[in-house]
Every structure is written in C-alpha cells, then in structure tokens.
Scaffold this motif. Structure first.
Motif, PDB file in Angstrom:
ATOM      1  N   SER A 148       3.567  17.471  -6.127  1.00  0.00           N
ATOM      2  CA  SER A 148       2.961  16.154  -6.311  1.00  0.00           C
ATOM      3  C   SER A 148       3.901  15.326  -7.179  1.00  0.00           C
ATOM      4  O   SER A 148       4.062  15.613  -8.366  1.00  0.00           O
ATOM      5  CB  SER A 148       1.598  16.275  -6.998  1.00  0.00           C
TER       6      SER A 148
ATOM      7  N   SER B 216       1.941   6.717  -8.188  1.00  0.00           N
ATOM      8  CA  SER B 216       1.697   7.369  -9.478  1.00  0.00           C
ATOM      9  C   SER B 216       2.735   7.044 -10.539  1.00  0.00           C
ATOM     10  O   SER B 216       2.455   7.148 -11.732  1.00  0.00           O
ATOM     11  CB  SER B 216       1.653   8.890  -9.284  1.00  0.00           C
TER      12      SER B 216
ATOM     13  N   GLN C 210      10.711  12.570   1.347  1.00  0.00           N
ATOM     14  CA  GLN C 210       9.603  13.457   1.023  1.00  0.00           C
ATOM     15  C   GLN C 210      10.113  14.566   0.114  1.00  0.00           C
ATOM     16  O   GLN C 210      11.211  15.096   0.311  1.00  0.00           O
ATOM     17  CB  GLN C 210       8.989  14.040   2.290  1.00  0.00           C
TER      18      GLN C 210
ATOM     19  N   SER D 143       0.835  -1.198   0.000  1.00  0.00           N
ATOM     20  CA  SER D 143       0.000   0.000   0.000  1.00  0.00           C
ATOM     21  C   SER D 143       0.871   1.250   0.000  1.00  0.00           C
ATOM     22  O   SER D 143       2.048   1.213   0.371  1.00  0.00           O
ATOM     23  CB  SER D 143      -0.929   0.001   1.217  1.00  0.00           C
ATOM     24  N   SER D 144       0.284   2.365  -0.417  1.00  0.00           N
ATOM     25  CA  SER D 144       0.988   3.646  -0.461  1.00  0.00           C
ATOM     26  C   SER D 144       0.358   4.613   0.523  1.00  0.00           C
ATOM     27  O   SER D 144      -0.841   4.520   0.814  1.00  0.00           O
ATOM     28  CB  SER D 144       0.927   4.253  -1.869  1.00  0.00           C
ATOM     29  N   PRO D 145       1.149   5.571   1.043  1.00  0.00           N
ATOM     30  CA  PRO D 145       0.585   6.561   1.964  1.00  0.00           C
ATOM     31  C   PRO D 145      -0.570   7.338   1.343  1.00  0.00           C
ATOM     32  O   PRO D 145      -1.543   7.660   2.012  1.00  0.00           O
ATOM     33  CB  PRO D 145       1.777   7.479   2.260  1.00  0.00           C
ATOM     34  N   ARG D 146      -0.463   7.630   0.033  1.00  0.00           N
ATOM     35  CA  ARG D 146      -1.521   8.397  -0.635  1.00  0.00           C
ATOM     36  C   ARG D 146      -1.955   7.703  -1.923  1.00  0.00           C
ATOM     37  O   ARG D 146      -2.990   7.069  -1.969  1.00  0.00           O
ATOM     38  CB  ARG D 146      -1.025   9.822  -0.910  1.00  0.00           C
ATOM     39  N   ASP D 147      -1.135   7.795  -2.971  1.00  0.00           N
ATOM     40  CA  ASP D 147      -1.527   7.220  -4.256  1.00  0.00           C
ATOM     41  C   ASP D 147      -0.282   7.021  -5.109  1.00  0.00           C
ATOM     42  O   ASP D 147       0.353   7.995  -5.531  1.00  0.00           O
ATOM     43  CB  ASP D 147      -2.511   8.155  -4.963  1.00  0.00           C
TER      44      ASP D 147
ATOM     45  N   ASP E 262       4.845   8.674  -4.945  1.00  0.00           N
ATOM     46  CA  ASP E 262       3.534   8.788  -4.319  1.00  0.00           C
ATOM     47  C   ASP E 262       3.133  10.252  -4.393  1.00  0.00           C
ATOM     48  O   ASP E 262       3.895  11.133  -3.991  1.00  0.00           O
ATOM     49  CB  ASP E 262       3.595   8.310  -2.868  1.00  0.00           C
ATOM     50  N   THR E 263       1.938  10.519  -4.893  1.00  0.00           N
ATOM     51  CA  THR E 263       1.577  11.887  -5.266  1.00  0.00           C
ATOM     52  C   THR E 263       1.862  12.928  -4.195  1.00  0.00           C
ATOM     53  O   THR E 263       2.350  14.010  -4.494  1.00  0.00           O
ATOM     54  CB  THR E 263       0.091  11.972  -5.658  1.00  0.00           C
ATOM     55  N   ARG E 264       1.574  12.637  -2.936  1.00  0.00           N
ATOM     56  CA  ARG E 264       1.748  13.644  -1.889  1.00  0.00           C
ATOM     57  C   ARG E 264       2.822  13.275  -0.874  1.00  0.00           C
ATOM     58  O   ARG E 264       2.971  13.942   0.146  1.00  0.00           O
ATOM     59  CB  ARG E 264       0.415  13.865  -1.153  1.00  0.00           C
ATOM     60  N   PHE E 265       3.557  12.229  -1.159  1.00  0.00           N
ATOM     61  CA  PHE E 265       4.551  11.785  -0.184  1.00  0.00           C
ATOM     62  C   PHE E 265       5.972  11.979  -0.686  1.00  0.00           C
ATOM     63  O   PHE E 265       6.841  12.441   0.037  1.00  0.00           O
ATOM     64  CB  PHE E 265       4.315  10.318   0.170  1.00  0.00           C
TER      65      PHE E 265
END
Length: 408
Positions: free
Chosen positions: A163, A123, A159, A117-121, A136-139
């Motif tokens: 995005s 990509s 980080q 799984s990913s923290p957000r999404d 990951d879009t926001r990570f």
C-alpha cells in the motif's frame, strides 16, 4: 448543568493540559486550535498560515500569534478525509480520495482550481514545479501535470507492491522515494515522467508509513517502533545507516536541516539530531494530548495534526546546523557579527519580494519577526539582551539561517 457535558469538558481540559516534565524534553506548548479530527498539516510561513486537513475539508488558520491560532476559512471541501497536503506558491494540493488543487491567494476565501480522481485513494503528495507525485494506496505512484491546474492530467504511473502511503523527492526531482507499507521503501526513477521505473528497494522489519529525504539520506517512519535512516547515494541499493527504536507507532517524519521530527501517534512527537546519521540523538519530545498524525516545522515552531485535538503548536529545538566558526549558513550573511546596536542582513540570490526573517534565542524561543526586502535588511537590536541568537528564513523552499552574537 448536564453531567455528561461536565464529564466531556473535564476530558477535554485534561487532554489539553500541558505535559508533565517527564512527558516532555526541550519542547513546550505554545498554542492550539483544538478542533478535529485531523490527520494532515501544511504551512505557509511567509504569510503565517497553517492548513489543517480534516474529514472532508481543510481549515485555514492564521498563526501570526502562535499562542492563539485564528480560523480564517473552512471553505475548502473535499470528498474524504485529508491524508496529506503540500502548499507551494499560492497553491494548496490535498490528497483526499483524489487530488484537489486550491488557490490560496486570498486565504480567507480559497478557490478550487481543479481536481483529479484516484483509482483507489490518494494518500501522499510531493510537488516539483508543475508536476505532482501522488501515491495511491493500492495502485502505486502517479505523475500528474498541473501546468493547467483546472485540468490536471496524469502523464505517467507505475504500479508498486504493498500500500503506497507516502512520497518524497530527491533534490533534483529525478527520484521518488515511496513509503510502501509492508512492501517497505521503494525508489523510482521519475526523470522521464511518462515512464517511471523502479530502481531499488529496502524491506524494513516493520511497515514503512512515511518517508522524508535530505541530501543522500532517507528517513523512514516504521510502525515497528523505529526511525530508520538509509544511505541512498546509490538509489538502486539503499543501505541502512541506523535504526532507532521509538515507543509506540511512528506515522509521520519530517527532516528539517540536521533535525528530524517524528509524529509518533499516542507518544506525541520526538525530535532527533541527525548530524551523525549513524547515531541519532534525542533532543526533543512532547506527549501531545491525543494522537500525533502529522508534523511540520518552521524555525522553532512545530505544527502538529493531533487527531481529535486539532492543531497543536509547540516551541522546540531550532533546526539550524551551523558552519563552525562562522555566522553564515547557506547564503545568509550578517554584519557586524558580533553586533551591538544594529545588524545588517543579506540573503544571497534573493528575489525582489519581501521575506520573513525569524529570530530565536539560544533556548529556541521565538523572539521577533523581521522582513527582508530584496534579500536585505537592517535591524535594531537594542531591545535584546546580550547573548547568542539564531536567524532563520527560507530560500528556494530550503531553510537557511545563521548565528548572531549580541555583545554589550
């Protein structure tokens, strides 16, 4: 017959009609599998497979006959829309909410090996050996060890601003190049996967949607209608080499030899000869029927994820940069050359298995598929006319090829 059905059918027929000459340049439609929506495409040229990412899964298609792609499987299921894919060996890695790993040894019956799984999404993806680099879009960027594909494990992360949408790797896999939307292009040192470190960045006038790399160059798809080429020989200080304006919104970019392919949303796709990166030359274009999201290339065949129109297959310019006055490129030898009745082909440092060898004529049209065994083969040329041809295969995930002259 229901009028709404007729209207829908007319829309589909209109959408799939070949582009007019004004909407195309050196490219033509070869075939399609018009079922979507799709945003991502990957291919396995050795087995004539294309993987088409859709909403909630992946279609596996046989493209041995590119004019009629055939569905082999729709058994790969994911939690969300598939945004990126990488196929290497017999594994397919998919970014769809998280990271999915499937075994494709039996393409008609792919088997899920694991997921993370990913923290957000998730990509974007890049793969080197047993490591997968996931944006990951926001990570930011995550480094995942897939030595045991049933238990993928994050071993490092960083980080990043913006995005993070796409990722590419340097040839030695020590640097990751990140498309970071409004935060531009970022360079991350991943030589120590447990401790990624940002080295440098470039703030583009528009958002950076995707990135591809070749040698010491990075190619950026920017949504202010531009293809930007950067010199990254010093990763800490990227330098702009050129900025080429393109109609509409570039969403994807794929470098293949000296040719660079841009997925350009409602404008279809464009092909640039970047032999001189300071002055890219437009050598191909096709206005696809829907919206071009992703693009992959093998030989003269161009595979497009075209949103509602699914997979579109085109023939375009052949991406082989020749060495002057030579019939050899990066390890592919031909003898004799020029040839008449037969030609012997040898691929340097090849393994013992079979490899597909594709033949194209001077216009870039696919003409034949041969097989190298242990990097060697001898082939009959008598059915081919006199002229210039191009041979192409892959070695260590790098395109290699050579020019063949048939003389009568």
């Amino acid at each position: 017959m229901d009028r709404s059905f007729i209207a829908a059918l007319l829309v589909l027929v209109t959408a799939l009609a070949p582009a007019s000459p004004a909407d195309s340049l050196n490219c033509r439609l070869a075939g399609n599998w018009p079922f979507g929506p799709t945003m991502a495409v990957a291919c396995d040229p050795a087995r004539n497979l294309v993987f088409l990412g859709a909403g909630g899964g992946v279609y596996v298609l046989n493209v041995a006959d590119p004019t009629e792609p055939a569905l082999l499987s729709e058994g790969i299921r994911t939690a969300g829309r598939v945004k990126d894919m990488v196929h290497t060996g017999n594994r397919l890695y998919s970014a769809s909410g998280g990271l999915y790993i499937h075994n494709t040894e039996s393409p008609g019956n792919p088997v899920q090996l694991g997921e993370l799984s990913s923290p957000r999404d998730a990509s974007g993806l890049a793969v080197a050996g047993n490591r997968v680099y996931v944006t990951d879009t926001r990570f930011g960027l995550r480094v995942v060890d897939v030595s045991d594909p049933a238990r993928p494990e994050e071993v490092g992360s960083i980080q990043l601003p913006g995005s993070t949408l796409g990722v590419a790797l340097s040839a030695d896999a020590n640097h990751a190049f990140i498309a970071s939307d409004t935060a531009g292009f970022r360079v991350v040192d991943v030589s120590d996967p447990a401790d990624p470190v940002e080295l440098g960045y470039y703030l583009a006038p528009g958002s950076v949607r995707e990135v591809s790399g070749r040698d010491n160059l990075a190619f950026l798809a920017c949504d202010d209608s531009a293809l930007v080429i950067l010199d990254i020989s010093d990763p800490a200080s990227p330098v702009v080499v050129s900025r080429t304006m393109i109609p509409d919104t570039p969403l994807g970019v794929h470098a293949d030899g000296h040719l660079v392919y841009v997925a350009n949303h409602r404008d279809g796709f464009r092909v640039f000869d970047c032999t001189d990166p300071a002055g890219p030359e437009l050598v191909g274009h096709y206005d696809t029927p829907w919206q071009c999201y992703d693009i992959r290339v093998h030989g003269s065949l161009i595979y497009i994820a075209d949103w509602g129109c699914g997979l579109q297959v085109y023939e375009g310019p052949v991406g082989i940069a020749e060495e002057p006055e030579s019939g050899r490129l990066r390890g592919l030898d031909l003898y004799p050359n020029p040839a008449a009745g037969r030609v012997a082909v040898r691929l340097g440092s090849a393994g013992p298995g079979a490899q597909a060898l594709l033949l194209y004529d001077a216009s870039g049209r696919y003409r034949a598929r041969w097989t190298l065994t242990g990097g060697r083969g001898e082939f009959d040329l008598r059915a081919l006319g006199a002229g210039v041809y191009y041979l192409r295969t892959e070695q260590h995930d790098t395109a290699v090829g050579a020019r063949l002259v048939i003389a009568r």
